[in-house]
Write an enzyme that holds these catalytic residues in place. Structure first.
Site, PDB file in Angstrom:
ATOM      1  N   LEU A  59      -4.317  17.910  -1.692  1.00 56.10           N
ATOM      2  CA  LEU A  59      -4.968  19.181  -1.369  1.00 56.10           C
ATOM      3  C   LEU A  59      -6.224  18.990  -0.526  1.00 56.10           C
ATOM      4  O   LEU A  59      -6.913  19.962  -0.202  1.00 56.10           O
ATOM      5  CB  LEU A  59      -5.308  19.952  -2.650  1.00 56.10           C
ATOM      6  CG  LEU A  59      -4.106  20.433  -3.461  1.00 56.10           C
ATOM      7  CD1 LEU A  59      -4.556  21.292  -4.629  1.00 56.10           C
ATOM      8  CD2 LEU A  59      -3.122  21.214  -2.583  1.00 56.10           C
ATOM      9  N   LEU A  62      -6.786  15.566   4.664  1.00 58.39           N
ATOM     10  CA  LEU A  62      -5.686  14.830   5.263  1.00 58.39           C
ATOM     11  C   LEU A  62      -4.345  15.144   4.619  1.00 58.39           C
ATOM     12  O   LEU A  62      -3.320  15.192   5.297  1.00 58.39           O
ATOM     13  CB  LEU A  62      -5.957  13.324   5.171  1.00 58.39           C
ATOM     14  CG  LEU A  62      -7.112  12.792   6.014  1.00 58.39           C
ATOM     15  CD1 LEU A  62      -7.301  11.303   5.751  1.00 58.39           C
ATOM     16  CD2 LEU A  62      -6.870  13.042   7.489  1.00 58.39           C
ATOM     17  N   ASP A  83      -1.600  16.697  -6.864  1.00 61.45           N
ATOM     18  CA  ASP A  83      -3.035  16.670  -7.096  1.00 61.45           C
ATOM     19  C   ASP A  83      -3.253  17.030  -8.562  1.00 61.45           C
ATOM     20  O   ASP A  83      -2.283  17.211  -9.316  1.00 61.45           O
ATOM     21  CB  ASP A  83      -3.763  17.643  -6.163  1.00 61.45           C
ATOM     22  CG  ASP A  83      -5.114  17.095  -5.705  1.00 61.45           C
ATOM     23  OD1 ASP A  83      -5.893  16.669  -6.583  1.00 61.45           O
ATOM     24  OD2 ASP A  83      -5.385  17.085  -4.494  1.00 61.45           O
ATOM     25  N   ILE A  84      -4.524  17.151  -8.977  1.00 62.32           N
ATOM     26  CA  ILE A  84      -4.823  17.448 -10.381  1.00 62.32           C
ATOM     27  C   ILE A  84      -5.306  18.874 -10.575  1.00 62.32           C
ATOM     28  O   ILE A  84      -5.702  19.246 -11.682  1.00 62.32           O
ATOM     29  CB  ILE A  84      -5.864  16.470 -10.949  1.00 62.32           C
ATOM     30  CG1 ILE A  84      -7.165  16.543 -10.148  1.00 62.32           C
ATOM     31  CG2 ILE A  84      -5.315  15.057 -10.993  1.00 62.32           C
ATOM     32  CD1 ILE A  84      -8.308  15.777 -10.774  1.00 62.32           C
ATOM     33  N   ASP A 101      -1.890  12.740 -12.016  1.00 61.76           N
ATOM     34  CA  ASP A 101      -3.173  12.130 -12.353  1.00 61.76           C
ATOM     35  C   ASP A 101      -3.058  10.640 -12.106  1.00 61.76           C
ATOM     36  O   ASP A 101      -2.331   9.933 -12.817  1.00 61.76           O
ATOM     37  CB  ASP A 101      -3.511  12.422 -13.816  1.00 61.76           C
ATOM     38  CG  ASP A 101      -4.842  11.825 -14.248  1.00 61.76           C
ATOM     39  OD1 ASP A 101      -5.496  11.154 -13.423  1.00 61.76           O
ATOM     40  OD2 ASP A 101      -5.228  12.026 -15.413  1.00 61.76           O
ATOM     41  N   TYR A 190     -18.176   3.957  -2.523  1.00 63.30           N
ATOM     42  CA  TYR A 190     -17.002   4.360  -1.745  1.00 63.30           C
ATOM     43  C   TYR A 190     -16.559   3.217  -0.838  1.00 63.30           C
ATOM     44  O   TYR A 190     -15.379   2.844  -0.811  1.00 63.30           O
ATOM     45  CB  TYR A 190     -17.345   5.596  -0.922  1.00 63.30           C
ATOM     46  CG  TYR A 190     -16.242   6.097  -0.026  1.00 63.30           C
ATOM     47  CD1 TYR A 190     -15.009   6.471  -0.539  1.00 63.30           C
ATOM     48  CD2 TYR A 190     -16.446   6.225   1.351  1.00 63.30           C
ATOM     49  CE1 TYR A 190     -14.001   6.955   0.288  1.00 63.30           C
ATOM     50  CE2 TYR A 190     -15.449   6.709   2.177  1.00 63.30           C
ATOM     51  CZ  TYR A 190     -14.229   7.067   1.651  1.00 63.30           C
ATOM     52  OH  TYR A 190     -13.236   7.539   2.472  1.00 63.30           O
ATOM     53  N   LYS A 194     -13.183   0.760  -1.048  1.00 62.56           N
ATOM     54  CA  LYS A 194     -12.225   0.672   0.051  1.00 62.56           C
ATOM     55  C   LYS A 194     -11.997  -0.775   0.486  1.00 62.56           C
ATOM     56  O   LYS A 194     -10.865  -1.165   0.822  1.00 62.56           O
ATOM     57  CB  LYS A 194     -12.703   1.516   1.233  1.00 62.56           C
ATOM     58  CG  LYS A 194     -12.570   3.019   0.996  1.00 62.56           C
ATOM     59  CD  LYS A 194     -11.142   3.415   0.687  1.00 62.56           C
ATOM     60  CE  LYS A 194     -10.972   4.905   0.534  1.00 62.56           C
ATOM     61  NZ  LYS A 194      -9.559   5.289   0.238  1.00 62.56           N
TER      62      LYS A 194
END
Length: 395
Positions: A59, A62, A83-84, A101, A190, A194
């Site tokens: 959602l 991207l 999605d959650i 999840d 973040y 990654k």
């Protein structure tokens, strides 16, 4: 598409099960242990001419766009969004949508098995600025969730795409240009998560043969969805605010240069990476780039269309520190050489299309003017006489 599954119960002690699995892994087809110790599964995968695709975190900016692109190519029922949170009506009407999840391994496993998933696109993540506000949650979502995704992809021989970011680099990295292979050492959770994903993907590819694919994405500019809490989001918000009020307050310095890409180019790059032949991929993680600009360069381009735009700067020290540790220019020559990546939108083209899309979303009427200069070229100008109208000039 041809796929064969064979399941056997393996009895005996733990040592015996390891021996059986070890013997089988030296044969063809490949065997991976499942999460149930007494079972193993054999996969024989020929070609993915019509893959079943699962997108986590779909959602976001991207996910919605990529789902549209992939459904046009492979059919809406072959691309499952997840999605959650509850999806809006237009998402539910566009194709399959499931609750997923990424911290719940069994939930994910049921989805993969019940829907016969072939490719997994993993977008679930907390972005840079949001992650710094809640580091423990970022570790859960960005690292623990990734481990579940990788284990499932290994178990069921999925093709796995995980996006990375300009945030995977740090202040010790070369900033202009930043190559595919260099020192990284990011300063945000973040970015750390990654880099962890990049290295885990390379390890799983080397150790288990996992078909892991990753692109380091620059700031992604889109007019369809709201910004998600990233450091480059000013370059999205500025279009809404400029059209609504003629004024924008930027949280980065006017001279802060960062790599960016328009979403259509980004989605095409991801799709091309997903579909690339294994033999074309010299790396598992590539830089992807289009253009770089500063806030003042973006404003100068916008003022060609909205001359009275007022730009103010209220620098956020947290976001500015993040941006100062990131690349200014991405070197994506590896992607261009290995699998033919080419961007289509430059700064001017991005501003034109963004003004058109955002003005339509905000309900600002447009008027089309034509002249015989260069057919098909469009320029959107803010009508000073009618401040609630955008004039689109076809030159």
């Amino acid at each position: 598409m041809f796929r064969r599954f064979v399941t056997k119960a393996v009895t005996g002690c733990h040592h015996q099960r390891q021996q059986v699995a070890g013997q089988l892994t030296r044969c063809h087809p490949v065997v991976y242990l499942s999460s149930t110790p007494k079972n193993y599964q054999v996969f024989d995968v020929d070609t993915f001419d019509n893959p079943k695709i699962l997108i986590t975190g779909s959602l976001g900016q991207l996910g919605q766009g990529l789902a549209r692109v992939l459904r046009q190519k492979y059919g809406k029922d072959n691309v499952i969004m997840s999605d959650i949170i509850k999806a809006p009506k237009h998402i539910l009407e566009s194709g399959p949508y499931l609750y997923a999840d990424i911290l719940d391994f069994k939930n994910l496993q049921e989805i993969v098995v019940n829907n016969n998933i072939d490719w997994l696109v993993h977008f679930s993540a907390l972005l840079s600025a949001v992650g710094e506000q809640d580091v423990p949650l970022a570790i859960k979502v960005n690292i623990q969730g990734l481990h579940n995704i990788m284990e499932l992809s290994k178990m069921y021989q999925l093709r796995l795409f995980c996006p990375s970011t300009i945030g995977a680099f740090g202040p010790d990295s070369p900033r202009n240009p930043t190559p595919d292979l260099t020192i990284q050492r990011p300063r945000t959770i973040y970015g750390v998560s990654k880099v962890h994903a990049e290295l885990m993907g390379e390890y799983y590819n080397h150790r288990f043969g996992l078909d892991f694919r990753c692109l380091r994405l620059p700031g992604v500019i889109s007019g369809d969805t709201k910004p998600g809490g990233g450091t480059t989001d000013y370059a999205v918000s500025i279009f809404d605010e400029s059209l609504k009020s003629g004024k924008f307050n930027c949280y980065l310095r006017p001279d802060c240069k960062l790599p960016m890409i328009y979403i259509d180019d980004c989605l095409r790059g991801i799709t091309e990476m997903l579909e690339a032949q294994q033999s074309e991929l010299k790396l598992r993680t590539y830089n992807l780039a289009a253009f770089s600009f500063t806030p003042e360069e973006l404003v100068a381009e916008l003022r060609k269309h909205i001359p009275q735009l007022i730009m103010e700067y209220d620098v956020d020290p947290v976001r500015q520190a993040i941006a100062d540790s990131w690349p200014q220019v991405f070197d994506d020559s590896g992607a261009r050489k290995d699998w033919g990546w080419r961007h289509q939108y430059d700064l001017n083209g991005m501003v034109n299309i963004m003004l058109e899309i955002v003005s339509q979303r905000l309900g600002i009427p447009t008027m089309h003017h034509s002249s015989a200069t260069i057919q098909g070229q469009r320029r959107i100008c803010f009508n000073m006489a009618f401040p609630q109208c955008i004039i689109i000039k076809r030159e």
